[in-house]
Scaffold this motif. Structure first.
Motif, PDB file in Angstrom:
ATOM      1  N   SER A 254      28.204   2.386   1.875  1.00 47.70           N
ATOM      2  CA  SER A 254      29.033   1.535   2.734  1.00 47.70           C
ATOM      3  C   SER A 254      28.262   1.249   4.015  1.00 47.70           C
ATOM      4  CB  SER A 254      30.362   2.224   3.062  1.00 47.70           C
ATOM      5  OG  SER A 254      31.099   2.460   1.879  1.00 47.70           O
ATOM      6  N   ALA A 255      28.088  -0.029   4.315  1.00 46.26           N
ATOM      7  CA  ALA A 255      27.259  -0.425   5.455  1.00 46.26           C
ATOM      8  C   ALA A 255      28.033  -1.341   6.391  1.00 46.26           C
ATOM      9  CB  ALA A 255      25.996  -1.126   4.965  1.00 46.26           C
ATOM     10  N   LEU A 256      27.804  -1.133   7.681  1.00 48.13           N
ATOM     11  CA  LEU A 256      28.432  -1.934   8.726  1.00 48.13           C
ATOM     12  C   LEU A 256      27.357  -2.810   9.367  1.00 48.13           C
ATOM     13  CD1 LEU A 256      31.265  -2.127  10.001  1.00 48.13           C
ATOM     14  CD2 LEU A 256      30.517  -0.429  11.682  1.00 48.13           C
ATOM     15  N   ILE A 257      27.553  -4.126   9.294  1.00 46.62           N
ATOM     16  CA  ILE A 257      26.648  -5.074   9.940  1.00 46.62           C
ATOM     17  C   ILE A 257      27.184  -5.344  11.337  1.00 46.62           C
ATOM     18  CG2 ILE A 257      25.625  -7.385   9.857  1.00 46.62           C
ATOM     19  CD1 ILE A 257      26.100  -7.309   6.796  1.00 46.62           C
ATOM     20  N   LEU A 258      26.404  -4.993  12.360  1.00 47.80           N
ATOM     21  CA  LEU A 258      26.856  -5.140  13.742  1.00 47.80           C
ATOM     22  C   LEU A 258      26.234  -6.375  14.386  1.00 47.80           C
ATOM     23  CD1 LEU A 258      26.539  -1.416  14.894  1.00 47.80           C
ATOM     24  CD2 LEU A 258      28.627  -2.625  14.252  1.00 47.80           C
ATOM     25  N   VAL A 259      27.079  -7.206  14.987  1.00 44.10           N
ATOM     26  CA  VAL A 259      26.621  -8.373  15.740  1.00 44.10           C
ATOM     27  C   VAL A 259      27.198  -8.269  17.152  1.00 44.10           C
ATOM     28  CG1 VAL A 259      26.401  -9.849  13.710  1.00 44.10           C
ATOM     29  CG2 VAL A 259      28.598  -9.725  14.898  1.00 44.10           C
ATOM     30  N   GLU A 260      26.807  -9.192  18.023  1.00 44.61           N
ATOM     31  CA  GLU A 260      27.208  -9.084  19.421  1.00 44.61           C
ATOM     32  C   GLU A 260      28.373  -9.973  19.818  1.00 44.61           C
ATOM     33  OE1 GLU A 260      23.676  -9.265  21.960  1.00 44.61           O
ATOM     34  OE2 GLU A 260      23.639  -7.086  21.720  1.00 44.61           O
ATOM     35  N   ARG A 261      28.659 -11.013  19.018  1.00 48.21           N
ATOM     36  CA  ARG A 261      29.731 -11.942  19.387  1.00 48.21           C
ATOM     37  C   ARG A 261      30.548 -12.337  18.165  1.00 48.21           C
ATOM     38  NH1 ARG A 261      25.332 -13.615  22.223  1.00 48.21           N
ATOM     39  NH2 ARG A 261      24.847 -15.324  20.793  1.00 48.21           N
ATOM     40  N   ALA A 262      31.796 -12.747  18.402  1.00 47.36           N
ATOM     41  CA  ALA A 262      32.699 -13.112  17.305  1.00 47.36           C
ATOM     42  C   ALA A 262      32.156 -14.293  16.501  1.00 47.36           C
ATOM     43  CB  ALA A 262      34.080 -13.450  17.870  1.00 47.36           C
ATOM     44  N   GLY A 263      31.512 -15.237  17.196  1.00 46.33           N
ATOM     45  CA  GLY A 263      30.942 -16.379  16.491  1.00 46.33           C
ATOM     46  C   GLY A 263      29.855 -15.965  15.505  1.00 46.33           C
ATOM     47  N   GLN A 264      29.091 -14.928  15.866  1.00 41.08           N
ATOM     48  CA  GLN A 264      28.057 -14.428  14.970  1.00 41.08           C
ATOM     49  C   GLN A 264      28.672 -13.773  13.739  1.00 41.08           C
ATOM     50  OE1 GLN A 264      25.907 -11.842  17.609  1.00 41.08           O
ATOM     51  NE2 GLN A 264      24.742 -13.507  18.551  1.00 41.08           N
ATOM     52  N   LYS A 265      29.793 -13.107  13.941  1.00 37.50           N
ATOM     53  CA  LYS A 265      30.485 -12.480  12.820  1.00 37.50           C
ATOM     54  C   LYS A 265      30.889 -13.528  11.782  1.00 37.50           C
ATOM     55  CE  LYS A 265      34.569  -9.677  11.693  1.00 37.50           C
ATOM     56  NZ  LYS A 265      35.703  -8.897  12.233  1.00 37.50           N
ATOM     57  N   LYS A 302      31.107  -6.197  12.009  1.00 34.14           N
ATOM     58  CA  LYS A 302      31.861  -5.794  13.195  1.00 34.14           C
ATOM     59  C   LYS A 302      31.144  -6.272  14.453  1.00 34.14           C
ATOM     60  CE  LYS A 302      33.507  -1.596  15.558  1.00 34.14           C
ATOM     61  NZ  LYS A 302      33.539  -0.107  15.500  1.00 34.14           N
ATOM     62  N   VAL A 303      31.908  -6.663  15.453  1.00 35.04           N
ATOM     63  CA  VAL A 303      31.348  -7.064  16.749  1.00 35.04           C
ATOM     64  C   VAL A 303      31.180  -5.826  17.626  1.00 35.04           C
ATOM     65  CG1 VAL A 303      31.686  -8.429  18.845  1.00 35.04           C
ATOM     66  CG2 VAL A 303      32.388  -9.355  16.614  1.00 35.04           C
ATOM     67  N   LYS A 304      29.976  -5.613  18.114  1.00 38.55           N
ATOM     68  CA  LYS A 304      29.691  -4.533  19.075  1.00 38.55           C
ATOM     69  C   LYS A 304      28.923  -5.182  20.224  1.00 38.55           C
ATOM     70  CE  LYS A 304      27.765   0.177  19.408  1.00 38.55           C
ATOM     71  NZ  LYS A 304      29.036   0.904  19.640  1.00 38.55           N
ATOM     72  N   ALA A 305      29.648  -5.644  21.200  1.00 40.97           N
ATOM     73  CA  ALA A 305      29.067  -6.444  22.280  1.00 40.97           C
ATOM     74  C   ALA A 305      28.000  -5.670  23.048  1.00 40.97           C
ATOM     75  CB  ALA A 305      30.164  -6.904  23.234  1.00 40.97           C
ATOM     76  N   GLY A 306      26.865  -6.339  23.265  1.00 46.75           N
ATOM     77  CA  GLY A 306      25.823  -5.805  24.128  1.00 46.75           C
ATOM     78  C   GLY A 306      25.041  -4.629  23.584  1.00 46.75           C
ATOM     79  N   TRP A 307      25.115  -4.346  22.278  1.00 49.70           N
ATOM     80  CA  TRP A 307      24.438  -3.153  21.754  1.00 49.70           C
ATOM     81  C   TRP A 307      22.923  -3.222  21.940  1.00 49.70           C
ATOM     82  CZ3 TRP A 307      20.583  -3.272  18.226  1.00 49.70           C
ATOM     83  CH2 TRP A 307      20.441  -4.418  17.439  1.00 49.70           C
ATOM     84  N   SER A 308      22.334  -4.417  21.879  1.00 51.46           N
ATOM     85  CA  SER A 308      20.878  -4.529  21.906  1.00 51.46           C
ATOM     86  C   SER A 308      20.280  -4.298  23.295  1.00 51.46           C
ATOM     87  CB  SER A 308      20.436  -5.902  21.389  1.00 51.46           C
ATOM     88  OG  SER A 308      20.872  -6.934  22.258  1.00 51.46           O
ATOM     89  N   ASP A 309      21.138  -4.238  24.334  1.00 45.57           N
ATOM     90  CA  ASP A 309      20.645  -3.992  25.686  1.00 45.57           C
ATOM     91  C   ASP A 309      21.300  -2.748  26.292  1.00 45.57           C
ATOM     92  OD1 ASP A 309      18.923  -4.589  27.768  1.00 45.57           O
ATOM     93  OD2 ASP A 309      20.353  -5.888  28.795  1.00 45.57           O
ATOM     94  N   ASP A 310      21.721  -1.849  25.424  1.00 44.57           N
ATOM     95  CA  ASP A 310      22.404  -0.629  25.846  1.00 44.57           C
ATOM     96  C   ASP A 310      21.632   0.569  25.295  1.00 44.57           C
ATOM     97  OD1 ASP A 310      24.098   1.638  25.989  1.00 44.57           O
ATOM     98  OD2 ASP A 310      25.894   0.399  25.914  1.00 44.57           O
ATOM     99  N   GLU A 311      20.965   1.323  26.189  1.00 52.97           N
ATOM    100  CA  GLU A 311      20.112   2.435  25.754  1.00 52.97           C
ATOM    101  C   GLU A 311      20.900   3.459  24.931  1.00 52.97           C
ATOM    102  OE1 GLU A 311      16.934   2.681  26.231  1.00 52.97           O
ATOM    103  OE2 GLU A 311      16.408   1.352  27.899  1.00 52.97           O
TER     104      GLU A 311
END
Length: 323
Positions: A254-265, A302-311
């Motif tokens: 089971s895999a979760l694809i994470l994006v940053e915005r609802a439009g990307q989802k 799933k939307v996970k806002a700002g993950w790519s710029d969060d250490e």
């Protein structure tokens, strides 16, 4: 095509050094470096003779150091595939990738520096300056030469590149089509020093099966979406269960694809789920080949806002140099 990836998810430190059966045991680390999108992962896969690192036409597909281990005739070559070194470091993930690539140059025995055809730019120059301080032999691999329309330009370009530093060799190759890879591998093998093997003879990588499964899903996302989605997409494995059944082994993933915005989802899911379905089908086929097992793959977005710029978020998602 099957791999020797262990479903128990081995890591490098779990194994003791293994002696070669030959009289003289040889083992060495070889880093494959270069700017983004020059074909480093394609080269690694062809040198190993099977798929390990994911590939796409998008720059910065590779984000982590990945070890590819090849043991043959008493010689163990441990290739280190690296993210492309790039100048722009806008976000935490960019800084992570550059650090992962630069740290691969410590404690290695040789470097394969990959460049793209007749191009030499600021990022190539930046990589050159990094490898000059590595104090080990550097082979310059000029990739994608099959795509050069005017072949008369190649030799002068190779001569120009040869003057940039004292390379061990400058080799024109096509990683995708196998051109000159035997010659390149012979050069690499000659640089592997004597020493005990660090991994069992049948081990392909230091990475876990969960990691490889996540990477395969991410590869299919990037290949499906092309330029429609920024590279700020990652994959988290929530379930990885191996069952032995009378009809054969079954992996439930089971895999979760994470994006940053609802439009990307919405883009990833596609019309009535069509794109997500295709991503799942393509990933499952590769997983069944890699793990030599039937695979049941479940995907969510799933939307996970700002993950790519969060250490902290990056570390929790596996972007950790200490792993």
């Amino acid at each position: 095509m099957t791999s020797d990836v262990n479903h128990e998810e081995p890591t490098a430190h779990e194994f003791s050094p293994v002696d070669s059966v030959s009289e003289v045991s040889r083992c060495g680390y070889v880093a494959i470096v270069g700017r983004p999108n020059v074909g480093k992962s394609t080269l690694l896969n062809h040198l190993l003779g099977q798929k390990l690192s994911i590939t796409s036409r998008r720059p910065q597909t590779t984000r982590h150091q990945v070890l590819g281990i090849k043991t043959e005739q008493g010689i163990q070559t441990v290739y280190v595939d690296t993210p492309g070194m790039h100048k722009v470091q806008k976000k935490a993930i960019n800084r992570y990738m550059n650090k992962a690539a630069s740290s691969a140059l410590a404690g290695i025995d040789a470097i394969v520096f990959v460049v793209d055809r007749l191009t030499w730019n600021e990022e190539d120059q930046m990589v050159l300056e990094k490898v000059q301080g590595a104090r080990c032999p550097v082979i310059l691999a000029v990739n994608k030469v099959d795509k050069i329309s005017d072949k008369t330009k190649l030799m002068p370009h190779l001569e120009s590149l040869s003057g940039k530093m004292d390379f061990h060799a400058v080799v024109p190759i096509s990683a995708q089509h196998g051109h000159n890879l035997t010659q390149l591998e012979e050069m690499i093998t000659d640089l592997v020093p004597e020493g005990v093997h660090h991994f069992p003879e049948d081990q392909l990588t230091d990475r876990s099966s969960r990691f490889l499964a996540a990477e395969l899903v991410r590869e299919k996302v990037m290949r499906q979406l092309g330029d429609e989605l920024p590279y700020e997409v990652t994959v988290e494995i929530e379930e990885f269960k191996h069952e032995v059944r009378p009809k054969g082994p079954l992996l439930t993933i089971s895999a979760l694809i994470l994006v940053e915005r609802a439009g990307q989802k919405a883009i990833v899911i596609g019309d009535k789920g069509s794109r997500l379905k295709q991503i799942g089908q393509d990933a499952r086929k590769d997983m069944e080949l890699m793990f030599d097992s039937k695979v049941m793959l479940n995907l969510w977005v799933k939307v996970k806002a700002g993950w790519s710029d969060d250490e902290r978020a990056l570390k929790s998602l596996g972007y950790d140099h200490n792993q």
